[in-house]
Design a protein around this motif. Structure first.
Motif, short mmCIF file in Angstrom:
data_model
loop_
_atom_site.label_atom_id
_atom_site.label_comp_id
_atom_site.label_asym_id
_atom_site.label_seq_id
_atom_site.Cartn_x
_atom_site.Cartn_y
_atom_site.Cartn_z
N ILE A 20 -3.99 -5.26 -3.46
CA ILE A 20 -3.58 -4.11 -2.82
C ILE A 20 -4.98 -3.41 -2.37
O ILE A 20 -5.56 -2.99 -3.33
CB ILE A 20 -2.81 -3.03 -3.66
CG1 ILE A 20 -1.36 -3.68 -4.02
CG2 ILE A 20 -2.72 -1.71 -2.68
CD1 ILE A 20 -0.66 -2.85 -5.00
N PRO A 21 -5.31 -3.24 -1.14
CA PRO A 21 -6.70 -2.80 -0.75
C PRO A 21 -6.64 -1.22 -1.27
O PRO A 21 -7.80 -0.80 -1.83
CB PRO A 21 -6.34 -2.74 0.74
CG PRO A 21 -5.74 -3.59 1.24
CD PRO A 21 -4.76 -3.60 0.16
N THR A 22 -5.47 -0.54 -1.26
CA THR A 22 -5.72 1.08 -1.77
C THR A 22 -6.20 0.96 -3.23
O THR A 22 -6.96 1.64 -3.73
CB THR A 22 -4.51 1.79 -1.51
OG1 THR A 22 -3.74 1.15 -0.40
CG2 THR A 22 -4.58 3.12 -1.54
N ALA A 23 -5.42 -0.08 -3.78
CA ALA A 23 -5.59 -0.21 -5.43
C ALA A 23 -7.30 -0.08 -5.57
O ALA A 23 -7.92 0.22 -6.58
CB ALA A 23 -4.87 -0.97 -5.95
N VAL A 52 -13.47 0.93 1.45
CA VAL A 52 -12.67 0.83 2.63
C VAL A 52 -12.93 -0.06 3.71
O VAL A 52 -12.41 -0.95 4.16
CB VAL A 52 -12.36 2.28 3.16
CG1 VAL A 52 -11.54 2.38 4.51
CG2 VAL A 52 -11.60 3.19 2.07
N THR A 53 -14.30 0.17 3.83
CA THR A 53 -14.97 -0.78 4.98
C THR A 53 -14.66 -2.27 4.49
O THR A 53 -14.42 -3.14 5.24
CB THR A 53 -16.29 -0.51 5.35
OG1 THR A 53 -17.02 -0.17 4.19
CG2 THR A 53 -16.40 0.46 6.30
N GLU A 54 -15.09 -2.37 3.51
CA GLU A 54 -14.99 -3.93 2.78
C GLU A 54 -13.64 -4.48 2.92
O GLU A 54 -13.25 -5.55 3.39
CB GLU A 54 -15.18 -4.04 1.45
CG GLU A 54 -15.59 -5.25 0.95
CD GLU A 54 -15.51 -5.63 -0.67
OE1 GLU A 54 -15.66 -4.52 -1.28
OE2 GLU A 54 -15.51 -6.66 -0.92
N GLU A 55 -12.71 -3.61 2.54
CA GLU A 55 -11.02 -4.09 2.58
C GLU A 55 -10.97 -4.28 4.21
O GLU A 55 -10.24 -5.35 4.63
CB GLU A 55 -10.25 -2.89 2.11
CG GLU A 55 -10.25 -2.85 0.68
CD GLU A 55 -10.04 -3.98 -0.05
OE1 GLU A 55 -9.15 -5.00 0.54
OE2 GLU A 55 -10.70 -4.45 -0.99
N THR A 56 -11.13 -3.44 4.96
CA THR A 56 -10.96 -3.54 6.46
C THR A 56 -11.58 -4.78 7.00
O THR A 56 -11.14 -5.64 7.80
CB THR A 56 -11.08 -2.48 7.47
OG1 THR A 56 -12.44 -1.99 6.95
CG2 THR A 56 -10.21 -1.36 7.18
N CYS A 77 0.74 -1.25 -0.18
CA CYS A 77 -0.02 0.11 0.04
C CYS A 77 0.80 1.30 0.12
O CYS A 77 0.53 2.06 -0.58
CB CYS A 77 -1.23 -0.03 1.03
SG CYS A 77 -2.15 -1.11 1.00
N ARG A 78 2.03 1.30 0.88
CA ARG A 78 2.72 2.29 0.95
C ARG A 78 3.33 2.63 -0.39
O ARG A 78 3.55 3.86 -1.16
CB ARG A 78 3.91 2.30 2.04
CG ARG A 78 3.69 3.20 3.27
CD ARG A 78 4.60 2.89 4.20
NE ARG A 78 4.21 1.65 5.14
CZ ARG A 78 4.90 0.80 5.06
NH1 ARG A 78 6.26 0.44 4.52
NH2 ARG A 78 4.64 -0.39 5.87
#
Lengths: 336, 233
Positions: free
Chosen positions: B87-90, B126-130, B62-63
């Motif tokens: 990658i969650p951010t992706a 975002v919530t799905e990733e977390t 992610c970074r």
């Protein structure tokens, strides 16, 4: 997402088993197996206490008391002719060989002892009894006599010498003791006393007989003290000593009718008072339906009490008596 | 007879705590409890290890992705290049871009509505990733809470069994009582051994997931601001 986003990077399985977790599962299983193996195999497992050692059984040759009979090969004490009359020195223990079985009516200053004196140095035969004795006797006499006397003396007369003695006079009190001591020590072969006695008093018997008959001994005249047995300690004293030492460690189990149970143990002891082997249950009495469950515990506690009480402090001289405690009762009384 | 009994007891007694022996000697119920707790412990450690590795990997990716993202000229090209990786951010960016395309494909653009839809799309991404990251953590929480009780149940059962055996043998000497109780207590020991790492790991990992989530939210807000500015033109 209703339309299904084309650029959604769903090439990675979302619900699947992520490869990291697969690695984690393998590692976790391996680690658990390692922990179990370590606990099972390695010395990490504590040793709470060493397993009890096997009991060593020693076969005791003697369970009974030592024989108290006289030594069969001991040389018999030569019979002595009764001495009449008073020895000059009542305080002299040695000189008086006055085994007079016959009650002597009076003091007869008969110089009977002379015949015995023959082997001994001359100074003795001299009439003046009081003076010569103290000086010459101690050294010369003891040696010559042992050889000569044993044979010559064997008069059949004195069957029960030890008892009659008291009658004659005050001397007997001193005399009997020295003899026993001397003979026990010397093995019964030397008889220093008779010689010294000569001067003391006379005898009714002719001097020829006083020599004794060689090779003949009167039964029962063996003066050798029987065996090496020490002075006997009263059994009651030993029992009370043992129970006094066991008491602090003994407590009867609680329960109905447990005071009726009596466990009898026997055990052996080493000379230093430690246990030789484990105590053994000889018998148990007083078991009823109510206390049956407690009976084994009773015996167990009794054994434990003995083991805890050991080593026992008992008179070492009487070891023969307490080397084997054949039957010791554990009952309610003992715990009171 | 007394002595032989005593000797047998002394020799038969385990000389050390052997977990395998304790397990094999235990009652069937206690064995089931122990087995379940053992599996739970294995699973807990699997999650601990797997989560640690995964979290490290994802954080690094992610970074790296974010660094490249803000300097990229062409977002679509960059997204295509990076988007195939886990990658969650992706994925958050992908959700936002998808919403952006849909909202701006029409003739008229409802700017306010688009902003709200973008925000909602990114939030949900975002919530799905977390949620996906934290999916396995609830097992840690469950084990941490329940394992001691399960172990205690095994212990209670084992002690019950021991006392029953004492009653059957009519012998209350410690040698008869002790092994059963020892086996029973072993169940509680396993329960605690499984629960303690689970609780520790759960607290630590939920903290990490929270941190990661807020990081994602910050990124999403920043991206949302960029997209909003884009809308105004």
């Amino acid at each position: 997402m209703l339309t299904g986003s084309p650029s959604d990077p769903d090439s990675i399985p979302r619900r699947g088993f992520a490869p990291e977790y697969a690695i984690g599962l393998i590692v976790a299983i391996a680690a658990h197996g390692a922990v179990i193996a370590a606990l099972t195999l390695s010395p990490l497992g504590r040793h709470p206490e060493p397993p009890p050692q096997r009991m060593t059984v020693s076969f005791a040759a003697v369970l009974a008391d030592q024989s108290a009979s006289s030594k069969p090969d001991a040389q018999a004490a030569p019979d002595l002719a009764p001495t009449l009359g008073e020895p000059d020195h009542a305080d002299q223990p040695q000189p008086v060989p006055v085994p007079v079985p016959v009650p002597v009516p009076a003091h007869l200053p008969v110089p009977v002892p002379k015949p015995v004196v023959k082997p001994a140095p001359k100074p003795k035969p001299v009439v003046p009894k009081p003076e010569p004795k103290p000086v010459p006797k101690p050294e010369p006499k003891p040696q010559p006599k042992p050889q000569a006397k044993p044979e010559p003396k064997a008069p059949p007369k004195p069957v029960a010498k030890p008892q009659p003695k008291p009658a004659p006079a005050a001397k007997p009190v001193d005399k009997p003791k020295p003899r026993i001591d001397a003979k026990t020590a010397a093995g019964g072969d030397s008889r220093p006393h008779p010689d010294k006695a000569k001067p003391a008093g006379g005898s009714k018997i002719d001097s020829n007989f006083l020599k004794g008959i060689s090779g003949v001994t009167t039964p029962g005249t063996d003066k050798v003290s029987p065996g090496d047995k020490p002075a006997a300690v009263p059994v009651a004293a030993l029992v009370s000593a043992i129970s006094r030492q066991i008491k602090p460690h003994w407590s009867a189990p609680q329960g109905v009718d447990t005071d009726k149970i009596v466990t009898v143990l026997s055990w052996s002891l080493n000379p230093d008072g430690t246990l030789a082997g484990l105590p053994v249950v000889v018998s148990q009495t007083g078991i009823t339906d109510a206390n049956r469950a407690q009976a084994q515990i009773h015996a167990e506690l009794a054994i434990r009490a003995v083991r805890q009480a050991a080593p026992f402090t008992l008179p070492p001289a009487a070891y023969a008596q307490w080397r084997k405690v054949t039957a010791f009762r554990f009952d309610r009384k003992l715990s009171q | 007879m007394m002595l032989t009994m005593l000797a047998a007891g002394a020799i038969g007694a385990p000389t050390r705590l052997n977990p395998v022996e304790l397990f094999l000697h235990a009652d069937i119920v206690v064995q089931v409890v122990m087995g379940a707790l053992g599996l739970a412990s294995v699973w807990v450690w699997m999650i601990v290890i797997g989560f640690t590795v995964r979290m490290g990997l994802i954080g690094r990716r992610c970074r790296k992705y974010e660094e490249g993202f803000w300097t990229a000229r062409d977002l679509d090209a960059y997204q295509k290049e990076q988007g195939t990786r886990d990658i969650p951010t992706a994925r958050v960016v992908a959700a936002a871009l998808a919403e952006w395309r849909r909202s701006t494909s029409g003739k008229t653009i409802d700017r306010d509505g688009t902003r709200q839809r973008l925000a909602a799309a990114m939030d949900s991404a975002v919530t799905e990733e977390t949620d996906r990251l934290a999916a396995r953590l609830n097992f840690l929480a469950t084990v941490g809470t329940v394992a001691p009780f399960v172990g205690l149940f095994g212990t209670v059962w084992g002690v019950m069994d021991s006392f029953f055996r004492i009653g059957a043998q009519q012998n209350s000497s410690l040698a008869v009582v002790a092994p059963g109780i020892s086996e029973a207590l072993f169940a509680t020991a396993i329960g605690l051994a499984a629960a303690i790492p689970a609780v520790v790991a759960y607290n630590r990992f939920s903290h990490r997931v929270n941190g990661f989530e807020s990081g994602l939210f910050r990124f999403a807000d920043r991206f949302h601001a960029t997209l909003s500015r884009e809308l105004e033109q």
